[in-house]
Design an enzyme around this catalytic site. Structure first.
Site, PDB file in Angstrom:
ATOM      1  CG  MET A   1      -2.221   0.533   1.036  1.00  0.00           C
ATOM      2  SD  MET A   1      -3.105  -0.415  -0.188  1.00  0.00           S
ATOM      3  CE  MET A   1      -2.911  -2.061   0.422  1.00  0.00           C
ATOM      4  CG  ASP A 146      -1.360  -4.392   2.490  1.00  0.00           C
ATOM      5  OD1 ASP A 146      -0.142  -4.223   2.712  1.00  0.00           O
ATOM      6  OD2 ASP A 146      -1.971  -3.742   1.624  1.00  0.00           O
ATOM      7  CB  ILE A 147       2.582  -7.634   6.470  1.00  0.00           C
ATOM      8  CG1 ILE A 147       3.525  -7.349   7.641  1.00  0.00           C
ATOM      9  CG2 ILE A 147       3.247  -8.410   5.354  1.00  0.00           C
ATOM     10  CD1 ILE A 147       3.971  -8.594   8.383  1.00  0.00           C
ATOM     11  CD  GLU A 148       1.888  -1.750   2.532  1.00  0.00           C
ATOM     12  OE1 GLU A 148       2.620  -0.810   2.168  1.00  0.00           O
ATOM     13  OE2 GLU A 148       0.712  -1.884   2.143  1.00  0.00           O
ATOM     14  CB  ALA A 149       4.718   0.628   7.913  1.00  0.00           C
TER      15      ALA A 149
END
Length: 323
Positions: A1, A146-149
């Site tokens: 994202m 949704d794995i982010e940051a």
């Protein structure tokens, strides 16, 4: 994202906005004979002020399934849409409308910003319990993480996510799991490789590893997307001992239609070439962010991709990827 789209998400979450027209009351239970919504399900986000009506998009394009974003923490180890809207609230109408049209939904848990369940929940068991609440609320047959940051960068939260996915797979026979994450043009970075190798070590049994091949600052989005996916394939082969065909089946692409945050352009022709590659290689997932942006511009940054197009051009291409 992307950071830009998630900053818009955060603003929408604070405002708690949602614009969905009334739909007939339908059961939120998953259709008994429905196929998995993993393979071809473009992202739809209710947090922006004028989300498309999914029934209209389905009728116009032939798409059946959608990835509905985003599930976050409500400040505790409890899931809510954008961290603000309860699971039994207004977003249920979107799920019902899609199922009423013969399709299904995969929820996206996480994203770039906001309170992530993988960080707020203190252990894998409680995180699995939060995921289970989402599954039970709608009878979902698949979930997208949704794995982010910081959730992605921190090994401890990575491990909680993977261990929680292992638990929910064991507790929900037939559930399909997707992990979506950023990438380099060459494939997963060291953090991504660490995550995939860790999943192999603990037997997390993730069905599809989906990369987001954009915001590279490059000029050939097709070449970059293919090279990133080929890199992912090799990492999956190394971690799990897959052959080529099996590795491709566990790999996915989540592109961004139109103009990306760094000014790259994914036009219809480029996206079609990506879809052709995905179908040729037998990828497990082909999608994009987002249906909200898949329409001609009317001045709102959350309502178009910034290129010349007709409504739902990119959604039609994803519909061609449906099995």
């Amino acid at each position: 994202m992307s950071k830009v789209r998630m900053s818009l998400l955060a603003c929408a979450a604070v405002a708690g906005t949602l614009a969905i027209g009334a739909v007939p009351a339908l059961s939120a239970e998953a259709p008994a004979a429905a196929e998995s919504p993993v393979a071809a399900s473009p992202y739809l986000y209710n947090g922006w002020g004028n989300p498309p009506r999914p029934g209209e998009v389905m009728s116009a394009t032939g798409i059946k399934d959608f990835t509905l974003a985003f599930i976050l923490s409500d400040g505790t180890c409890n899931p809510a849409w954008d961290g603000t809207r309860p699971l039994d609230g207004s977003d249920r109408a979107t799920v019902d409308e899609i199922r009423g049209g013969g399709g299904d939904v995969i929820p996206s848990i996480g994203g770039w910003s906001g309170n992530k369940l993988g960080e707020v929940c203190q252990d894998a068991q409680s995180l699995a319990g939060a995921y289970q609440k989402v599954i039970d609320a709608y009878g979902f047959t698949a979930i997208d993480i949704d794995i982010e940051a910081s959730e992605f960068e921190n090994p401890a939260s990575q491990d909680r996510v993977l261990e929680a996915l292992k638990i929910v797979k064991q507790n929900n026979p037939g559930l399909r799991t997707v992990v979506t994450f950023g990438t380099l043009p060459s494939g997963p970075n060291d953090t991504g490789k660490r995550m995939i190798n860790r999943a192999a070590e603990i037997g997390a049994d993730v069905d599809v590893w989906t990369q987001m091949p954009f915001n590279f600052g490059g000029s050939d989005m097709v070449a970059d997307t293919i090279s990133a996916t080929e890199g992912l394939k090799e990492v999956l082969k190394s971690a799990f001992g897959y052959g080529d065909a099996e590795a491709y089946a566990h790999a996915g692409i989540s592109s961004m239609n139109g103009r990306t945050d760094t000014g790259e352009i994914v036009d219809q022709a480029a996206f079609q070439k990506m879809a052709d590659y995905a179908k040729e290689k037998g990828l497990g997932r082909f999608t994009f962010w987002s249906v909200n942006r898949d329409r001609p511009c009317d001045g709102a940054p959350d309502a178009c991709g910034g290129i010349d197009q007709q409504p739902w051009d990119f959604t039609r291409i994803v519909a061609g990827f449906q099995s």
